[in-house]
Design a protein around this motif. Sequence first.
Motif, PDB file in Angstrom:
ATOM      1  N   SER A  69      11.325 -11.336  -0.437  1.00 38.93           N
ATOM      2  CA  SER A  69      11.629 -11.792   0.926  1.00 38.93           C
ATOM      3  C   SER A  69      12.993 -12.450   1.045  1.00 38.93           C
ATOM      4  CB  SER A  69      10.549 -12.765   1.408  1.00 38.93           C
ATOM      5  OG  SER A  69      10.491 -13.897   0.549  1.00 38.93           O
ATOM      6  N   THR A  76       9.088  -3.005  -6.989  1.00 36.24           N
ATOM      7  CA  THR A  76       8.893  -3.662  -5.693  1.00 36.24           C
ATOM      8  C   THR A  76       7.483  -3.483  -5.142  1.00 36.24           C
ATOM      9  OG1 THR A  76       9.765  -1.694  -4.578  1.00 36.24           O
ATOM     10  CG2 THR A  76      11.321  -3.468  -5.071  1.00 36.24           C
ATOM     11  N   ASN A  77       6.612  -2.835  -5.919  1.00 35.76           N
ATOM     12  CA  ASN A  77       5.233  -2.615  -5.491  1.00 35.76           C
ATOM     13  C   ASN A  77       4.367  -2.628  -6.749  1.00 35.76           C
ATOM     14  OD1 ASN A  77       2.735  -1.403  -4.757  1.00 35.76           O
ATOM     15  ND2 ASN A  77       3.710  -0.376  -3.022  1.00 35.76           N
ATOM     16  N   ASP A 109      -1.341  -2.987  -2.677  1.00 31.42           N
ATOM     17  CA  ASP A 109      -0.488  -1.929  -2.128  1.00 31.42           C
ATOM     18  C   ASP A 109      -0.422  -2.127  -0.617  1.00 31.42           C
ATOM     19  OD1 ASP A 109       0.989   0.269  -1.521  1.00 31.42           O
ATOM     20  OD2 ASP A 109      -0.512   1.747  -2.158  1.00 31.42           O
ATOM     21  N   PRO A 110       0.440  -3.030  -0.169  1.00 31.24           N
ATOM     22  CA  PRO A 110       0.444  -3.369   1.265  1.00 31.24           C
ATOM     23  C   PRO A 110       0.804  -2.204   2.173  1.00 31.24           C
ATOM     24  CG  PRO A 110       2.329  -4.330   0.122  1.00 31.24           C
ATOM     25  CD  PRO A 110       1.424  -3.799  -0.933  1.00 31.24           C
ATOM     26  N   TRP A 111       1.396  -1.164   1.574  1.00 29.06           N
ATOM     27  CA  TRP A 111       1.793  -0.033   2.423  1.00 29.06           C
ATOM     28  C   TRP A 111       0.783   1.116   2.381  1.00 29.06           C
ATOM     29  CZ3 TRP A 111       5.095  -2.837  -0.670  1.00 29.06           C
ATOM     30  CH2 TRP A 111       6.007  -3.642   0.015  1.00 29.06           C
ATOM     31  N   GLN A 112      -0.285   0.951   1.614  1.00 29.71           N
ATOM     32  CA  GLN A 112      -1.385   1.900   1.586  1.00 29.71           C
ATOM     33  C   GLN A 112      -0.923   3.333   1.362  1.00 29.71           C
ATOM     34  OE1 GLN A 112      -4.755   1.034   1.719  1.00 29.71           O
ATOM     35  NE2 GLN A 112      -3.870  -1.008   1.453  1.00 29.71           N
ATOM     36  N   HIS A 113      -0.314   3.543   0.203  1.00 28.78           N
ATOM     37  CA  HIS A 113       0.089   4.903  -0.140  1.00 28.78           C
ATOM     38  C   HIS A 113      -1.138   5.803  -0.238  1.00 28.78           C
ATOM     39  CE1 HIS A 113       3.711   2.702  -1.563  1.00 28.78           C
ATOM     40  NE2 HIS A 113       4.311   3.786  -1.122  1.00 28.78           N
TER      41      HIS A 113
END
Length: 583
Positions: A103, A130-131, A169-173
């Motif tokens: 951030s 970063t993930n 996985d906040p972006w839900q790949h």
Amino acid sequence: MTSEALVERLADWGVDTIFGIPGDGINGIMEGLRRHRDRVRFVLVHHEEAAAFMATGYAKATGRLGVCLATSGPGGIHLLNGLYDAKLDHAPVLAITGMQETSVLGTNYQQEVNLDRLFEDVAEYNMMITNPTQLPTLVDLAIRTAYARRGVAHLTIPNDIQVADADADPWQHVVPARPPQTAPIYLSAPGRPREEDLVRAADALNAAKRPALLVGAGALHARAEVLAVAETLACPVIKTLPGKAVIPDDSPYTTGGIGLLGTRPTADLVDDVDVLFLVGTNFPYTKHLPEPGKARFVQLEADPARAGTRVPTDVPLVGDAREGLMALLPLLTPRSDRTHLRKYQEKMEAWRSDMAALASPDRDPIAPQYVVSVIDELAAEDAILTCDSGTIATWAARYWTIRGDRGFYLSGNLASMAPGLPYALAMRHAYPDRQVIAYVGDGGFAMLMGEFLTAAQQGLPIKVVINNNNSLGQILWEQMVLGYPEHGVRYPEPPTDYSAWARACGGYGAKVTKAGDLPSAMTEAFAYDGPALIDVDVDPDEPPMPGRVSYEQAKHFAQAFLRGEPHRAAIATTLFKDRIAQL
């Protein structure tokens, strides 16, 4: 936690030791190491540069991945010199660094350094994670690349990723980035060269009248095969300095080293050879190789990109040194005429006699050659000697005798100061039952002397011998060979007593100023149950003469005298004593 997943993944790859220093940029990783300290040992050092040298030395000595760890910003920056040593000497090393929280990246936050950009030149693989779901794949790719390309891989992990849930996985790949559970690879040798190349190489070597081998670090595991080829072809074997341990120094086949640190017989052989077979080496100093057109070249090289990069190679073989030589041997015609080999055996007898004369205990100040001869006499048959760059590399090259299972390691292509001591610590961790001796200069020791404290605190019984000429000796002689009087290379008198530092750390320390005291002091140090240091004041005016002095070298040396070399009387006296000793 992601950091636990990192440590578990490293352990699955066989990593058992990590060298480094904690910091607020890697506290999450340190917690992962704490929770898995039964699988991976963390070795706390006193400087990140030393951690990188330790990882490099560990990789060089074992062939396994060396791993170092540093915090964000200045910690990561400090790793670079040791990592360039790994890059240039083709050692598989993984560097792990911390990074500020994602951030705040790009806001000029405290200690914010783009380490992934900084490491672009040194690293074969270089990524920021970063993930959390990236981590297993990226760890695998980093390690595979380090092994496959024999170089450095770098992973930097922001603080918030370190402590995140490993499955976050906040972006839900849609497709998780998890790799298959593939067994570790790239641990094996490159393999056997192509059959047609082997035939061409055999034809060239069989047709040679005056062949020779030049072997390097890539052939360290192929001693028996190198000796078998030398016997079959009845030819001499030249050794690069990183490849010093390929065959014993008392072998009837070797003419010793090459280049400025090499021997006179090797210099003569280079001018005489008609086919030179390079095995496991990419020797960079082409002026010390045969002139193209006057000799043919065969090269056995593990990396196709390096085959033929130094000289026009008539027959490049791509493959592992041991497998390649094993495949080549049945195609070679045994040579009955041993005239060529005997010529250089006689030259080596004379050279060894000359070198022994210079290692006299009767000289005052102490001859640096004598120091290494005492180390050589007292060291174990499987001892490992680590060495710094400088004049000490010359003395080690000529007086540290490879016999039995002895090893020898230094910073080859980078030729950095200061790796000798960190190497010794790493190799003692890797081989706890072997004697490990660091032979270092006073200049190099002063740079990372804090690591002797590391040895004392960890109970590592390494032995350190300091060749104390109270100067930057190699630069002194390089200035003179360029025709310049020396300048800015000698430290003020008296020489520093580093033995006091050793005792202050809780180890054994002895200062030696007289040759007669050296054998007993070194015997005590080698027998001491813990880290020991011998600081030896040696003759600062002893020049590391090349095996054969060229006209240009002699002319520039004389010019330095005529232009006002401040120590010309002492240097001339030392040279005169050397010549008398040899006569």
